[in-house]
Motif scaffolding. Structure first.
Motif, mmCIF file in Angstrom:
data_model
loop_
_atom_site.group_PDB
_atom_site.id
_atom_site.type_symbol
_atom_site.label_atom_id
_atom_site.label_comp_id
_atom_site.label_asym_id
_atom_site.label_seq_id
_atom_site.Cartn_x
_atom_site.Cartn_y
_atom_site.Cartn_z
ATOM 1 N N TYR A 30 0.897 -1.182 -0.014
ATOM 2 C CA TYR A 30 -0.054 0.061 -0.109
ATOM 3 C C TYR A 30 0.936 1.197 -0.262
ATOM 4 C CZ TYR A 30 -3.390 -3.544 1.207
ATOM 5 O OH TYR A 30 -4.067 -4.495 1.526
ATOM 6 N N PRO A 31 1.126 1.740 -1.169
ATOM 7 C CA PRO A 31 2.198 2.966 -1.231
ATOM 8 C C PRO A 31 1.418 4.280 -0.629
ATOM 9 C CG PRO A 31 0.929 2.695 -3.324
ATOM 10 C CD PRO A 31 0.660 1.282 -2.574
ATOM 11 N N LYS A 32 2.361 4.937 0.052
ATOM 12 C CA LYS A 32 1.759 6.167 0.580
ATOM 13 C C LYS A 32 1.230 7.131 -0.480
ATOM 14 C CE LYS A 32 4.307 7.738 4.656
ATOM 15 N NZ LYS A 32 5.298 8.198 5.457
ATOM 16 N N ILE A 33 0.093 7.895 -0.219
ATOM 17 C CA ILE A 33 -0.416 8.835 -1.244
ATOM 18 C C ILE A 33 -0.035 10.214 -0.484
ATOM 19 C CG2 ILE A 33 -2.654 9.671 -1.891
ATOM 20 C CD1 ILE A 33 -3.645 6.924 -1.616
ATOM 21 N N PHE A 34 0.531 10.922 -1.293
ATOM 22 C CA PHE A 34 1.059 12.260 -0.924
ATOM 23 C C PHE A 34 0.088 13.085 -1.238
ATOM 24 C CE2 PHE A 34 5.012 9.953 -1.780
ATOM 25 C CZ PHE A 34 5.776 10.108 -0.764
ATOM 26 N N THR A 35 -0.333 14.037 -0.360
ATOM 27 C CA THR A 35 -1.472 15.073 -0.446
ATOM 28 C C THR A 35 -0.835 16.676 -0.744
ATOM 29 O OG1 THR A 35 -1.903 15.199 1.952
ATOM 30 C CG2 THR A 35 -3.217 13.839 0.612
ATOM 31 N N GLU A 36 0.436 16.596 -0.150
ATOM 32 C CA GLU A 36 0.991 18.052 -0.307
ATOM 33 C C GLU A 36 1.636 18.184 -1.559
ATOM 34 O OE1 GLU A 36 5.477 16.944 1.531
ATOM 35 O OE2 GLU A 36 3.892 16.876 2.972
ATOM 36 N N LEU A 37 2.049 19.708 -2.056
ATOM 37 C CA LEU A 37 2.397 19.769 -3.245
ATOM 38 C C LEU A 37 3.896 19.733 -2.996
ATOM 39 C CD1 LEU A 37 0.467 23.123 -4.057
ATOM 40 C CD2 LEU A 37 0.083 20.958 -5.091
ATOM 41 N N VAL A 38 4.548 19.016 -4.337
ATOM 42 C CA VAL A 38 5.846 18.891 -4.358
ATOM 43 C C VAL A 38 6.361 19.834 -5.485
ATOM 44 C CG1 VAL A 38 7.783 17.427 -4.738
ATOM 45 C CG2 VAL A 38 5.657 16.689 -3.583
ATOM 46 N N GLU A 39 7.424 20.634 -4.997
ATOM 47 C CA GLU A 39 8.146 21.623 -5.974
ATOM 48 C C GLU A 39 9.067 20.794 -6.977
ATOM 49 O OE1 GLU A 39 10.987 25.432 -5.568
ATOM 50 O OE2 GLU A 39 9.393 25.160 -4.011
ATOM 51 N N MET A 40 8.603 20.897 -8.336
ATOM 52 C CA MET A 40 9.457 20.190 -9.085
ATOM 53 C C MET A 40 10.705 21.054 -9.513
ATOM 54 S SD MET A 40 7.607 17.777 -10.306
ATOM 55 C CE MET A 40 8.426 17.454 -11.835
ATOM 56 N N PRO A 41 11.610 20.360 -9.640
ATOM 57 C CA PRO A 41 13.095 21.020 -9.870
ATOM 58 C C PRO A 41 12.944 21.812 -11.189
ATOM 59 C CG PRO A 41 13.362 18.645 -10.156
ATOM 60 C CD PRO A 41 11.774 19.070 -9.872
ATOM 61 N N GLN A 42 14.118 22.536 -11.245
ATOM 62 C CA GLN A 42 13.912 23.450 -12.422
ATOM 63 C C GLN A 42 14.702 22.669 -13.572
ATOM 64 O OE1 GLN A 42 13.303 26.390 -13.161
ATOM 65 N NE2 GLN A 42 14.001 26.334 -15.400
ATOM 66 N N LEU A 43 14.288 22.353 -14.663
ATOM 67 C CA LEU A 43 14.712 21.605 -15.810
ATOM 68 C C LEU A 43 16.093 21.977 -16.549
ATOM 69 C CD1 LEU A 43 11.276 20.321 -17.263
ATOM 70 C CD2 LEU A 43 12.786 19.079 -15.466
ATOM 71 N N ARG A 44 16.871 21.094 -16.656
ATOM 72 C CA ARG A 44 17.898 21.611 -17.386
ATOM 73 C C ARG A 44 17.776 21.717 -18.708
ATOM 74 N NH1 ARG A 44 22.487 18.242 -16.262
ATOM 75 N NH2 ARG A 44 20.846 16.662 -16.435
ATOM 76 N N CYS A 45 18.423 22.365 -19.704
ATOM 77 C CA CYS A 45 18.432 22.372 -21.287
ATOM 78 C C CYS A 45 19.626 22.151 -21.868
ATOM 79 C CB CYS A 45 17.362 23.313 -21.880
ATOM 80 S SG CYS A 45 17.855 24.937 -21.378
ATOM 81 N N ALA A 46 19.666 21.568 -22.985
ATOM 82 C CA ALA A 46 21.281 21.687 -23.773
ATOM 83 C C ALA A 46 21.038 22.569 -24.650
ATOM 84 C CB ALA A 46 21.154 20.182 -24.500
ATOM 85 N N ALA A 47 22.336 23.051 -24.933
ATOM 86 C CA ALA A 47 22.412 24.057 -25.988
ATOM 87 C C ALA A 47 22.508 23.787 -27.258
ATOM 88 C CB ALA A 47 23.877 24.916 -25.609
ATOM 89 N N VAL A 48 21.435 23.261 -27.654
ATOM 90 C CA VAL A 48 21.348 22.873 -29.000
ATOM 91 C C VAL A 48 19.947 23.051 -29.693
ATOM 92 C CG1 VAL A 48 20.683 20.575 -28.429
ATOM 93 C CG2 VAL A 48 21.534 20.709 -30.842
ATOM 94 N N ALA A 49 19.855 23.582 -31.022
ATOM 95 C CA ALA A 49 18.373 23.703 -31.578
ATOM 96 C C ALA A 49 18.296 22.406 -32.131
ATOM 97 C CB ALA A 49 18.760 24.802 -32.591
ATOM 98 N N PRO A 50 17.031 21.960 -31.564
ATOM 99 C CA PRO A 50 16.592 20.793 -32.305
ATOM 100 C C PRO A 50 15.950 20.795 -33.670
ATOM 101 C CG PRO A 50 15.103 21.359 -30.418
ATOM 102 C CD PRO A 50 16.380 22.346 -30.325
ATOM 103 N N ARG A 51 16.010 19.749 -34.407
ATOM 104 C CA ARG A 51 15.402 19.696 -35.817
ATOM 105 C C ARG A 51 14.066 19.394 -35.783
ATOM 106 N NH1 ARG A 51 19.144 15.800 -38.910
ATOM 107 N NH2 ARG A 51 17.537 16.111 -40.421
ATOM 108 N N HIS A 52 13.543 19.040 -34.644
ATOM 109 C CA HIS A 52 12.061 18.495 -34.620
ATOM 110 C C HIS A 52 11.556 17.548 -35.526
ATOM 111 C CE1 HIS A 52 11.311 21.051 -31.123
ATOM 112 N NE2 HIS A 52 11.838 22.030 -31.545
ATOM 113 N N LEU A 53 12.070 16.575 -35.774
ATOM 114 C CA LEU A 53 11.934 15.295 -36.575
ATOM 115 C C LEU A 53 10.997 14.596 -35.909
ATOM 116 C CD1 LEU A 53 15.446 14.441 -37.993
ATOM 117 C CD2 LEU A 53 13.722 15.844 -38.893
ATOM 118 N N SER A 54 9.940 13.981 -36.831
ATOM 119 C CA SER A 54 8.716 13.006 -36.265
ATOM 120 C C SER A 54 9.598 11.547 -36.200
ATOM 121 C CB SER A 54 7.790 12.790 -37.258
ATOM 122 O OG SER A 54 8.019 12.195 -38.454
#
Length: 186
Positions: free
Chosen positions: A97-121
């Protein structure tokens, strides 16, 4: 399985021995010794059930203490002078029975790479293209991929490979104390 028919004398002896309070094992042994038969305890029990003798009115055990349940051992109470009637709450198993969290969790700041993606399907990707995904977070949003030449031995280009491998996070054990405490294991 051999079918055994109980003779009326055997059934009468069963009824009489049952009334005396003998166990079904003792009843079978007594009938076998008296009539030269080979009834088992289960045969005597089954016959008694068919005769309506076997029920909840079980006689006391022939051996003293045979059916007595052990009394629970209470821990020594050093600080409390008396026991109080407290109803114990059932403890849930944290693995089932996993614990259910009711409090808000602050998401960490996402890192990004210094690259311009080509956005291919996915259909436009070639075998040597970077497969780092972009988008697809919201319902109906299409997912695209970086598409730059990938690093040898990886599915990502060099900037996305470094982005996906955090040297600090990979050095820490996966099951750290914070994670174990979150699932209630400690």
């Amino acid at each position: 399985m051999e079918m055994m028919n109980w003779l009326p004398e055997h059934s009468a002896a069963l009824q009489d021995l049952r009334a005396r309070g003998l166990s079904y094992s003792e009843i079978a042994d007594t009938i076998n010794a008296t009539f030269n038969t080979a009834y088992t305890r289960n045969a005597a029990l089954s016959r008694a059930q068919r005769m309506g003798l076997a029920g909840l009115d079980r006689p006391e055990p022939s051996l003293p203490g045979h059916l007595e349940l052990p009394k629970p051992v209470l821990p020594e109470l050093t600080r409390i002078g008396r026991l109080r009637d407290v109803q114990a709450e059932p403890k849930l198993d944290p693995l089932h029975y996993p614990k259910i969290f009711t409090e808000l969790v602050e998401m960490p700041q996402l890192r990004c790479a210094a690259v311009a993606p080509r956005h291919l399907s996915l259909l436009d990707l070639k075998p040597g293209d970077c497969r780092y995904p972009y988008g697809g977070d919201a319902d109906g949003e299409t997912m695209t991929f970086c598409g730059h030449p990938r690093r040898p031995g990886s599915s990502y280009c060099s900037p996305h490979f470094r982005l996906s491998r955090d040297p600090e996070a990979s050095a820490r054990p996966v099951l750290n104390d914070a994670w174990l405490q979150a699932v209630g294991a400690i």
